[in-house]
Write an enzyme that holds these catalytic residues in place. Structure first.
Site, short mmCIF file in Angstrom:
data_model
loop_
_atom_site.label_atom_id
_atom_site.label_comp_id
_atom_site.label_asym_id
_atom_site.label_seq_id
_atom_site.Cartn_x
_atom_site.Cartn_y
_atom_site.Cartn_z
N GLU A 57 -77.65 -39.81 -57.33
CA GLU A 57 -76.91 -39.53 -58.56
C GLU A 57 -76.08 -40.75 -58.99
OE1 GLU A 57 -73.86 -36.11 -60.24
OE2 GLU A 57 -73.37 -37.12 -58.37
N LYS A 148 -76.14 -34.10 -67.02
CA LYS A 148 -75.46 -33.12 -66.17
C LYS A 148 -74.64 -32.14 -67.01
CE LYS A 148 -72.64 -33.14 -61.94
NZ LYS A 148 -71.96 -34.03 -60.97
N CYS A 182 -76.34 -33.16 -58.37
CA CYS A 182 -75.18 -32.84 -57.55
C CYS A 182 -74.82 -31.35 -57.61
CB CYS A 182 -74.01 -33.73 -57.99
SG CYS A 182 -72.69 -33.93 -56.78
#
Length: 339
Positions: A57, A148, A182
């Protein structure tokens, strides 16, 4: 042929993939140097016969470790403005072609790639950042860019919330691959969206920590009856470049040897380890995975198939790319031509 094959439709087709977790250290806050390292790992993965390589990430140009160590929430603080300005300058702009070398390397090596970047998108004005997960296919084409959905905790000080546009999966050999960034992997509904699209190889990107990957990797594998590849980054305190602004303050506030210690791993659809968590070392960790194991585990549970009840519960997903602008310009020439 080097991979497992099965007879299908009178011919021969592969029933396996070789996938790799590239657990590497970025040249922190240096986009070009980090991308050069990414290209080298793609080239190496191609030589090892990898079909897919994934990177951690926000690897390019790096995770914003300074936030929790230098009082990132102090409003209007000059040092925080300096950090953000540098971060913005070194972020990845797809429109500027920053990933072109990666796409070329993927095409030349014949390797698909998942890469974690800090994205600076033009379609949101070009001065805000998003934690994005980019999929590049074996032909070197960008297949999806997933921003994200919800940055975690102090990440919200530098990353903006994304949207559902990148919640997509991709055909790769006998598998259907998708992924999340994540702590998105803890979100049941985004996982369910990927399951509903047929995902059976899930890629989870992390900045790097055994505490993140050790439990959830096997949990998602069992829930999705899929292979799950968790890929982390690495960063030691000593690897913070001397050229980074306010470096002394960042290093002084940290008493640990590592900012990120890795933890990359691969779990099978039954929750067993194929590659147990790898810590404190860089490397490309590869394994061959076989689709027949997915098919076998779906016999007793299939979250989006025979064990679902869409008549009772269903998920609605908005995959529009969000923007502050909707242009309704009228093409005057076209209008006159129709009059």
């Amino acid at each position: 042929m080097s991979h497992t094959e099965t007879e299908k439709d009178g011919g021969t087709s592969r029933d396996s993939l070789v996938i790799g977790a590239a657990q590497i250290t970025p040249v922190w806050m240096d986009r070009e140097a980090t991308l050069h390292k990414v290209v080298q790992y793609i080239e190496g993965g191609g030589e090892e016969g990898c079909d897919l390589i994934a990177f951690g990430e926000a690897l390019v140009p790096g995770y914003p470790f300074w936030l929790e160590r230098t009082g990132g929430a102090r409003f209007d603080a000059p040092d925080q403005k300096t950090w953000f300005s540098r971060y913005l300058d070194q972020a990845v702009s797809l429109e500027a072609g920053h990933l072109d070398p990666v796409c070329r390397a993927a095409r030349k090596a014949g390797v698909a790639v998942y890469l974690g970047i800090v994205e600076r998108p033009v379609d949101r004005g070009g001065h805000s950042l998003y934690c994005s997960m980019v999929y590049i296919d074996k032909q070197g084409e960008i297949g999806s860019v997933h921003r994200k959905l919800m940055p975690t905790y102090e990440e919200r000080l530098v990353w903006s919330p994304g949207d559902g546009h990148g919640l997509k999966v991709h055909a790769l050999g006998p598998f259907t691959v998708g992924g999340l960034n994540c702590w998105e992997n803890w979100m049941p509904l985004p996982r369910a969206a990927l399951y509903g699209l047929g995902e059976d190889l899930h890629v989870a990107l992390w900045p790097g920590s055994l505490r993140n990957t050790n439990d959830i990797t096997r949990f998602i594998a069992r829930e999705g009856r899929s292979f799950v590849l968790s890929v982390s980054g690495m960063l030691e305190v000593s690897q913070i470049p001397q050229t980074v602004p306010h470096r002394d303050a960042l290093v002084a506030e940290d008493s640990h040897e590592y900012f990120a210690n890795g933890g990359s791993c691969l779990a099978a659809p039954d929750g067993s380890w194929v590659i147990p968590p790898q810590c404190h070392q860089e490397g490309l960790f590869c394994a061959e995975i076989h689709h027949d194991m997915v098919r076998g585990e779906r016999q007793n549970f299939d979250a989006a198939g025979h064990y679902s009840r869409p008549d009772v519960t269903r998920l609605v997903v908005n995959r529009q790319r969000q923007s502050t602008l909707v242009f309704e310009d009228v093409d005057r020439e076209a209008q006159r031509a129709t009059e």
